[in-house]
Design a protein around this motif. Structure first.
Motif, PDB file in Angstrom:
ATOM      1  N   ALA A  33       0.832  -1.214   0.000  1.00  0.00           N
ATOM      2  CA  ALA A  33       0.000   0.000   0.000  1.00  0.00           C
ATOM      3  C   ALA A  33       0.863   1.259   0.000  1.00  0.00           C
ATOM      4  CB  ALA A  33      -0.899   0.007   1.240  1.00  0.00           C
ATOM      5  N   ARG A  34       0.341   2.317  -0.618  1.00  0.00           N
ATOM      6  CA  ARG A  34       0.937   3.644  -0.463  1.00  0.00           C
ATOM      7  C   ARG A  34       0.230   4.275   0.731  1.00  0.00           C
ATOM      8  NH1 ARG A  34       0.275   5.029  -6.777  1.00  0.00           N
ATOM      9  NH2 ARG A  34      -1.591   3.830  -6.348  1.00  0.00           N
ATOM     10  N   VAL A  35       0.994   4.849   1.634  1.00  0.00           N
ATOM     11  CA  VAL A  35       0.412   5.202   2.935  1.00  0.00           C
ATOM     12  C   VAL A  35       0.541   6.688   3.252  1.00  0.00           C
ATOM     13  CG1 VAL A  35       0.431   4.689   5.415  1.00  0.00           C
ATOM     14  CG2 VAL A  35       1.023   2.890   3.785  1.00  0.00           C
ATOM     15  N   VAL A  36      -0.562   7.276   3.677  1.00  0.00           N
ATOM     16  CA  VAL A  36      -0.517   8.608   4.275  1.00  0.00           C
ATOM     17  C   VAL A  36      -0.344   8.403   5.774  1.00  0.00           C
ATOM     18  CG1 VAL A  36      -1.726  10.786   4.651  1.00  0.00           C
ATOM     19  CG2 VAL A  36      -2.115   9.488   2.536  1.00  0.00           C
ATOM     20  N   VAL A  37       0.799   8.814   6.272  1.00  0.00           N
ATOM     21  CA  VAL A  37       1.104   8.666   7.688  1.00  0.00           C
ATOM     22  C   VAL A  37       0.667   9.957   8.376  1.00  0.00           C
ATOM     23  CG1 VAL A  37       2.948   8.334   9.383  1.00  0.00           C
ATOM     24  CG2 VAL A  37       3.076   7.186   7.156  1.00  0.00           C
ATOM     25  N   ASN A  38      -0.494   9.892   9.014  1.00  0.00           N
ATOM     26  CA  ASN A  38      -0.989  11.088   9.706  1.00  0.00           C
ATOM     27  C   ASN A  38      -0.568  11.046  11.159  1.00  0.00           C
ATOM     28  OD1 ASN A  38      -3.555  11.613  11.772  1.00  0.00           O
ATOM     29  ND2 ASN A  38      -2.999  13.348  10.514  1.00  0.00           N
ATOM     30  N   GLU A  79       6.096   3.517  -0.546  1.00  0.00           N
ATOM     31  CA  GLU A  79       5.766   4.919  -0.807  1.00  0.00           C
ATOM     32  C   GLU A  79       4.911   5.450   0.338  1.00  0.00           C
ATOM     33  OE1 GLU A  79       4.378   6.179  -4.828  1.00  0.00           O
ATOM     34  OE2 GLU A  79       4.544   4.031  -5.229  1.00  0.00           O
ATOM     35  N   ALA A  80       5.258   6.624   0.823  1.00  0.00           N
ATOM     36  CA  ALA A  80       4.486   7.209   1.929  1.00  0.00           C
ATOM     37  C   ALA A  80       4.644   8.719   1.934  1.00  0.00           C
ATOM     38  CB  ALA A  80       4.969   6.633   3.257  1.00  0.00           C
ATOM     39  N   ILE A  81       3.615   9.397   2.423  1.00  0.00           N
ATOM     40  CA  ILE A  81       3.722  10.831   2.701  1.00  0.00           C
ATOM     41  C   ILE A  81       3.209  11.056   4.120  1.00  0.00           C
ATOM     42  CG2 ILE A  81       3.555  11.661   0.307  1.00  0.00           C
ATOM     43  CD1 ILE A  81       0.573  12.211   0.758  1.00  0.00           C
ATOM     44  N   SER A  82       3.648  12.149   4.709  1.00  0.00           N
ATOM     45  CA  SER A  82       3.157  12.417   6.063  1.00  0.00           C
ATOM     46  C   SER A  82       2.189  13.598   6.010  1.00  0.00           C
ATOM     47  CB  SER A  82       4.314  12.736   7.000  1.00  0.00           C
ATOM     48  OG  SER A  82       4.833  14.006   6.712  1.00  0.00           O
ATOM     49  N   HIS A  83       1.330  13.666   7.005  1.00  0.00           N
ATOM     50  CA  HIS A  83       0.457  14.830   7.156  1.00  0.00           C
ATOM     51  C   HIS A  83       0.170  15.030   8.626  1.00  0.00           C
ATOM     52  CE1 HIS A  83      -2.709  17.789   6.677  1.00  0.00           C
ATOM     53  NE2 HIS A  83      -2.388  17.890   5.396  1.00  0.00           N
ATOM     54  N   GLY A  84       0.303  16.263   9.094  1.00  0.00           N
ATOM     55  CA  GLY A  84       0.167  16.536  10.521  1.00  0.00           C
ATOM     56  C   GLY A  84      -1.214  17.006  10.932  1.00  0.00           C
ATOM     57  N   ALA A  85      -2.246  16.648  10.176  1.00  0.00           N
ATOM     58  CA  ALA A  85      -3.592  17.123  10.519  1.00  0.00           C
ATOM     59  C   ALA A  85      -3.991  16.685  11.924  1.00  0.00           C
ATOM     60  CB  ALA A  85      -4.617  16.587   9.527  1.00  0.00           C
ATOM     61  N   VAL A 117      -8.209  18.035   8.032  1.00  0.00           N
ATOM     62  CA  VAL A 117      -8.448  16.686   7.490  1.00  0.00           C
ATOM     63  C   VAL A 117      -8.742  16.772   5.997  1.00  0.00           C
ATOM     64  CG1 VAL A 117     -10.074  14.748   7.522  1.00  0.00           C
ATOM     65  CG2 VAL A 117      -9.146  15.636   9.671  1.00  0.00           C
ATOM     66  N   LYS A 118      -9.535  17.759   5.600  1.00  0.00           N
ATOM     67  CA  LYS A 118      -9.840  17.924   4.167  1.00  0.00           C
ATOM     68  C   LYS A 118      -8.558  18.171   3.386  1.00  0.00           C
ATOM     69  CE  LYS A 118     -14.596  19.622   4.269  1.00  0.00           C
ATOM     70  NZ  LYS A 118     -15.367  20.867   4.398  1.00  0.00           N
ATOM     71  N   ASP A 119      -7.659  18.964   3.984  1.00  0.00           N
ATOM     72  CA  ASP A 119      -6.387  19.243   3.318  1.00  0.00           C
ATOM     73  C   ASP A 119      -5.582  17.952   3.156  1.00  0.00           C
ATOM     74  OD1 ASP A 119      -4.307  21.226   2.380  1.00  0.00           O
ATOM     75  OD2 ASP A 119      -3.218  20.158   3.954  1.00  0.00           O
ATOM     76  N   MET A 120      -5.616  17.110   4.191  1.00  0.00           N
ATOM     77  CA  MET A 120      -4.874  15.833   4.122  1.00  0.00           C
ATOM     78  C   MET A 120      -5.419  14.952   2.989  1.00  0.00           C
ATOM     79  SD  MET A 120      -4.313  13.012   7.096  1.00  0.00           S
ATOM     80  CE  MET A 120      -6.024  12.750   7.537  1.00  0.00           C
ATOM     81  N   ILE A 121      -6.729  14.891   2.892  1.00  0.00           N
ATOM     82  CA  ILE A 121      -7.343  14.050   1.852  1.00  0.00           C
ATOM     83  C   ILE A 121      -7.018  14.630   0.472  1.00  0.00           C
ATOM     84  CG2 ILE A 121      -9.547  13.129   0.970  1.00  0.00           C
ATOM     85  CD1 ILE A 121      -8.536  12.084   3.818  1.00  0.00           C
ATOM     86  N   ALA A 122      -7.046  15.961   0.367  1.00  0.00           N
ATOM     87  CA  ALA A 122      -6.721  16.605  -0.922  1.00  0.00           C
ATOM     88  C   ALA A 122      -5.272  16.284  -1.307  1.00  0.00           C
ATOM     89  CB  ALA A 122      -6.927  18.115  -0.819  1.00  0.00           C
TER      90      ALA A 122
END
Ligand code: NAD
Length: 308
Positions: A33-38, A67-73, A81-86
């Motif tokens: 999986a490609r992962v958004v690490v919040n 593959e991963a990206i981080s987001h500090g929401a 949260v909307k910004d993270m999903i975008a």
């Protein structure tokens, strides 16, 4: 049965900088999986903020070729949260898996608890989970594919002294799951709940060291991976810890029907053992099933026929 893989899938894991979330994010990435690490990077009681932990999990995933990206929401902040999903949509164009794991504790007995602490915990666990699932929902419907997991707790399912805020928020996961399971079914969105028990910083002073070793977060992640897999069940509450997996179910007993002059509190008291008798108890599919059951019971007792 083939291997469970997540190649081509995009997953969001909230609170994935440490503990269970980190283990879930690594487990998903290890299987493609490609992962958004919040992660907001807060302390156990929700104070402070730092992007360090999320970034280090992203590095771990990249180091293993993922593959991963981080987001500090902050999950309780709908706009963040909307910004993270975008950002996830910009990066990868889809969202298949939504793991709601972020959480805090603000324990106190009910008599000593300020309502602000009650609200804060409900905000992070319940509103936070709803915010993230709600933001993913349109994409999942569009794709005709989605897997959502909420993280509950034995505290919510069974109760725990000093955790009225946390227990209430964690029990709410079941309610949210039950409804989203029904609403998601036609769009191939499956919704489940994990009830973990793990050695993390959340539980560090509660567990003797030998138990802590047994209860590593990695013993729970296989259950989570099944709940978000292609062949996942839906509306399951899966207890998990130290390699034990068990399902929690809500049953309703067959019950009794009291009519007219017999319908008194004294009759309820007198027949309470029959009311609570587990023989013949059943899981109900939805709220209306209960309405139907009771109306049919009454109709039958009165010799009436209903259109159902
Ligand atoms: P943890 O404290 O180790 O990790 C929680 C993570 O969530 C942290 O990285 C924190 O920064 C993040 N977080 C907190 N508030 C956030 C917010 N508003 N937005 C984004 N991120 C936020 O906890 P854990 O033990 O790994 O728990 C993970 C989940 O499992 C929680 O929902 C917890 O309630 C639940 N749970 C844990 C246990 C257990 O035994 N550890 C038992 C039952 C349920």
């Amino acid at each position: 049965m083939g291997d469970i893989r997540f190649d081509g899938r995009v997953a969001i894991v909230t609170g994935a900088g440490v503990g269970l979330g980190r283990s879930h994010a690594l487990g998903l990435a290890a299987r493609g999986a490609r992962v958004v690490v919040n992660d907001l990077g807060v302390s156990r009681d929700g104070t402070g903020a730092s992007s360090e932990a999320a970034l280090s999990v992203v590095e771990e995933i990249k180091a293993m070729g993922g593959e991963a990206i981080s987001h500090g929401a902050d999950v309780s902040d709908e706009e963040a949260v909307k910004d993270m999903i975008a950002q996830a949509m910009d990066a990868w164009g889809r969202i298949d898996i939504c793991v709601n794991n972020a959480g805090i504790l603000m324990d106190k007995t009910f008599s000593k608890m300020e309502m602000s602490a009650f609200r804060k915990v409900v905000d992070v666990h319940l509103i936070g989970s709803a915010n993230v699932a709600h933001a993913c929902w349109p994409m999942m419907r569009e794709q005709q594919y989605g897997r959502v997991v909420f993280t509950s707790s034995a505290s919510g399912l069974y109760g725990n002294f000093g955790q009225s805020n946390y227990g209430a928020a964690k029990a709410a996961m079941m309610g949210l799951m039950n409804v989203l399971h029904l609403e998601g079914a036609r769009d191939n969105i499956r919704v489940n709940t994990l009830a973990p028990t793990a050695a993390t910083r959340m539980t560090e002073e509660l567990l003797p060291p030998e138990a802590a070793t047994l209860l590593a977060p990695e013993t729970i992640t296989p259950g989570l991976l099944y709940l978000v897999s292609e062949d996942a069940p839906s509306r399951v509450i899966l207890g998990a810890g130290a390699g034990s997996f068990a399902q929690t179910r809500v049953y309703e007993t067959k019950g009794i029907t009291l009519l007219d002059a017999d319908n008194t509190p004294e009759a309820v008291a007198a027949r309470f053992s029959e009311i609570s008798d587990p023989k013949g108890q059943a899981e109900l599919d939805d709220a209306f099933s209960q309405t139907k059951k009771y109306a049919l019971n009454a109709a039958q007792a009165r010799g009436l026929k209903l259109g159902w």
